[in-house]
Design a protein around this motif. Sequence first.
Motif, PDB file in Angstrom:
ATOM      1  N   LEU A  54       0.797  -1.228   0.000  1.00  0.00           N
ATOM      2  CA  LEU A  54       0.000   0.000   0.000  1.00  0.00           C
ATOM      3  C   LEU A  54       0.831   1.281   0.000  1.00  0.00           C
ATOM      4  N   GLY A  55       2.126   1.157   0.287  1.00  0.00           N
ATOM      5  CA  GLY A  55       2.955   2.339   0.478  1.00  0.00           C
ATOM      6  C   GLY A  55       3.043   3.262  -0.710  1.00  0.00           C
ATOM      7  N   GLU A  56       2.885   2.727  -1.927  1.00  0.00           N
ATOM      8  CA  GLU A  56       2.928   3.562  -3.129  1.00  0.00           C
ATOM      9  C   GLU A  56       1.554   4.123  -3.493  1.00  0.00           C
ATOM     10  N   GLU A  57       0.507   3.601  -2.857  1.00  0.00           N
ATOM     11  CA  GLU A  57      -0.865   4.019  -3.180  1.00  0.00           C
ATOM     12  C   GLU A  57      -1.382   5.110  -2.259  1.00  0.00           C
ATOM     13  N   ILE A  58      -1.021   5.043  -0.981  1.00  0.00           N
ATOM     14  CA  ILE A  58      -1.599   5.925   0.025  1.00  0.00           C
ATOM     15  C   ILE A  58      -0.506   6.493   0.917  1.00  0.00           C
ATOM     16  N   GLU A  59      -0.882   7.512   1.680  1.00  0.00           N
ATOM     17  CA  GLU A  59       0.008   8.075   2.689  1.00  0.00           C
ATOM     18  C   GLU A  59      -0.141   7.220   3.955  1.00  0.00           C
ATOM     19  N   LEU A  60       0.941   6.557   4.329  1.00  0.00           N
ATOM     20  CA  LEU A  60       0.880   5.499   5.340  1.00  0.00           C
ATOM     21  C   LEU A  60       1.961   5.701   6.397  1.00  0.00           C
ATOM     22  N   ALA A  61       1.618   5.370   7.646  1.00  0.00           N
ATOM     23  CA  ALA A  61       2.596   5.378   8.732  1.00  0.00           C
ATOM     24  C   ALA A  61       2.264   4.240   9.687  1.00  0.00           C
ATOM     25  N   VAL A  62       3.230   3.914  10.562  1.00  0.00           N
ATOM     26  CA  VAL A  62       3.097   2.755  11.449  1.00  0.00           C
ATOM     27  C   VAL A  62       3.552   3.116  12.863  1.00  0.00           C
ATOM     28  N   VAL A  63       2.810   2.614  13.847  1.00  0.00           N
ATOM     29  CA  VAL A  63       3.230   2.640  15.245  1.00  0.00           C
ATOM     30  C   VAL A  63       3.389   1.189  15.705  1.00  0.00           C
ATOM     31  N   THR A  64       4.539   0.863  16.283  1.00  0.00           N
ATOM     32  CA  THR A  64       4.745  -0.483  16.836  1.00  0.00           C
ATOM     33  C   THR A  64       4.748  -0.413  18.357  1.00  0.00           C
ATOM     34  N   ASN A  65       4.448  -1.545  18.987  1.00  0.00           N
ATOM     35  CA  ASN A  65       4.480  -1.656  20.447  1.00  0.00           C
ATOM     36  C   ASN A  65       5.343  -2.849  20.844  1.00  0.00           C
ATOM     37  N   ASP A  66       6.306  -2.623  21.724  1.00  0.00           N
ATOM     38  CA  ASP A  66       7.065  -3.693  22.368  1.00  0.00           C
ATOM     39  C   ASP A  66       7.177  -3.349  23.849  1.00  0.00           C
ATOM     40  N   ILE A  67       7.342  -4.354  24.679  1.00  0.00           N
ATOM     41  CA  ILE A  67       7.378  -4.091  26.119  1.00  0.00           C
ATOM     42  C   ILE A  67       8.658  -3.350  26.509  1.00  0.00           C
ATOM     43  N   TYR A  68       9.812  -3.889  26.128  1.00  0.00           N
ATOM     44  CA  TYR A  68      11.085  -3.346  26.586  1.00  0.00           C
ATOM     45  C   TYR A  68      11.955  -2.769  25.481  1.00  0.00           C
ATOM     46  N   THR A  69      11.707  -3.133  24.241  1.00  0.00           N
ATOM     47  CA  THR A  69      12.608  -2.780  23.147  1.00  0.00           C
ATOM     48  C   THR A  69      11.859  -2.026  22.057  1.00  0.00           C
ATOM     49  N   THR A  70      12.564  -1.751  20.977  1.00  0.00           N
ATOM     50  CA  THR A  70      11.950  -1.196  19.761  1.00  0.00           C
ATOM     51  C   THR A  70      12.124  -2.191  18.617  1.00  0.00           C
ATOM     52  N   GLU A  71      12.128  -3.477  18.950  1.00  0.00           N
ATOM     53  CA  GLU A  71      12.472  -4.549  18.011  1.00  0.00           C
ATOM     54  C   GLU A  71      11.642  -4.493  16.734  1.00  0.00           C
ATOM     55  N   ASP A  72      10.323  -4.376  16.866  1.00  0.00           N
ATOM     56  CA  ASP A  72       9.474  -4.440  15.671  1.00  0.00           C
ATOM     57  C   ASP A  72       9.670  -3.226  14.772  1.00  0.00           C
ATOM     58  N   ALA A  73       9.806  -2.043  15.373  1.00  0.00           N
ATOM     59  CA  ALA A  73      10.083  -0.847  14.576  1.00  0.00           C
ATOM     60  C   ALA A  73      11.435  -0.967  13.873  1.00  0.00           C
ATOM     61  N   ASP A  74      12.425  -1.490  14.597  1.00  0.00           N
ATOM     62  CA  ASP A  74      13.753  -1.660  13.999  1.00  0.00           C
ATOM     63  C   ASP A  74      13.696  -2.623  12.817  1.00  0.00           C
ATOM     64  N   PHE A  75      12.925  -3.707  12.964  1.00  0.00           N
ATOM     65  CA  PHE A  75      12.778  -4.674  11.871  1.00  0.00           C
ATOM     66  C   PHE A  75      12.189  -4.002  10.637  1.00  0.00           C
ATOM     67  N   LEU A  76      11.130  -3.220  10.829  1.00  0.00           N
ATOM     68  CA  LEU A  76      10.484  -2.558   9.687  1.00  0.00           C
ATOM     69  C   LEU A  76      11.420  -1.556   9.029  1.00  0.00           C
ATOM     70  N   ARG A  77      12.183  -0.830   9.834  1.00  0.00           N
ATOM     71  CA  ARG A  77      13.125   0.147   9.258  1.00  0.00           C
ATOM     72  C   ARG A  77      14.222  -0.562   8.473  1.00  0.00           C
ATOM     73  N   ARG A  78      14.764  -1.648   9.034  1.00  0.00           N
ATOM     74  CA  ARG A  78      15.810  -2.396   8.319  1.00  0.00           C
ATOM     75  C   ARG A  78      15.277  -2.988   7.023  1.00  0.00           C
ATOM     76  N   ALA A  79      14.016  -3.398   7.041  1.00  0.00           N
ATOM     77  CA  ALA A  79      13.420  -3.994   5.843  1.00  0.00           C
ATOM     78  C   ALA A  79      13.149  -2.955   4.757  1.00  0.00           C
ATOM     79  N   GLY A  80      13.171  -1.689   5.117  1.00  0.00           N
ATOM     80  CA  GLY A  80      12.985  -0.628   4.128  1.00  0.00           C
ATOM     81  C   GLY A  80      11.583  -0.539   3.564  1.00  0.00           C
ATOM     82  N   VAL A  81      10.593  -0.943   4.359  1.00  0.00           N
ATOM     83  CA  VAL A  81       9.223  -0.961   3.830  1.00  0.00           C
ATOM     84  C   VAL A  81       8.602   0.422   3.789  1.00  0.00           C
TER      85      VAL A  81
END
Length: 226
Positions: A54-81
């Motif tokens: 959807l990233g090329e079709e619409i204006e999109l952003a993401v909020v991730t939740n982790d208890i102690y880390t930023t693991e999921d956000a880091d994964f998405l940033r590394r993946a370049g999505v």
Amino acid sequence: MSADHEHPVSFDPTFTVHDHHAQASMAGRAVRIGIGGPVGSGKTALVAALCRALGEEIELAVVTNDIYTTEDADFLRRAGVLDPARIEAVQTGCCPHTAIRDDISANLDAVETLEERFPGLDLVIIESGGDNLTATFSRGLVDRQVFVVDVAGGDKVPRKGGPGVTTADLLVINKIDLAELVGADLAVMTSDAHRMRNHRLPVITQSLTRTPGAPEVADWVRKQLA
């Protein structure tokens, strides 16, 4: 020793904890879709797939939740999505459902930060940290909820119920390519899911290995934006 407890106990698999927050007005802001589910069910992989689809079709952003880390956000940033600036991480410091249902302030702050940074957003996806079958989002935080389970948990998961399974706007049964390997009967799992959802709310089965773009879920999201 015994003690009196004030909190209600329910063994109804459709029981939902009272939402203390009023449903948020959708006027003049992005649609918010929450994605929840147990640890390891494939929530972050689904978020990544939706960003790619959807990233090329619409204006999109993401909020991730982790208890102690930023693991999921880091994964998405590394993946370049997405542009890394379009991804905000919330560290809950507590059970994930607390931050998406009971005290939603940290997630609302993250959403507002993204909306200020990128005026004109169409969609914000809010991914919960991994939780159990009782996890639901407050309607003060999201407009629609997706709940993700996977076959590795066993084909009994949908019939165990819980408000995540029974009340989410969309239930996704993920990793179906693994069903035979883990001895899960996908037909039973799908049938139970539809039954627990009163044959009314949609159920999608998918494998991100076979269909990396999550086309059915992406189409469902498009309909929520229409």
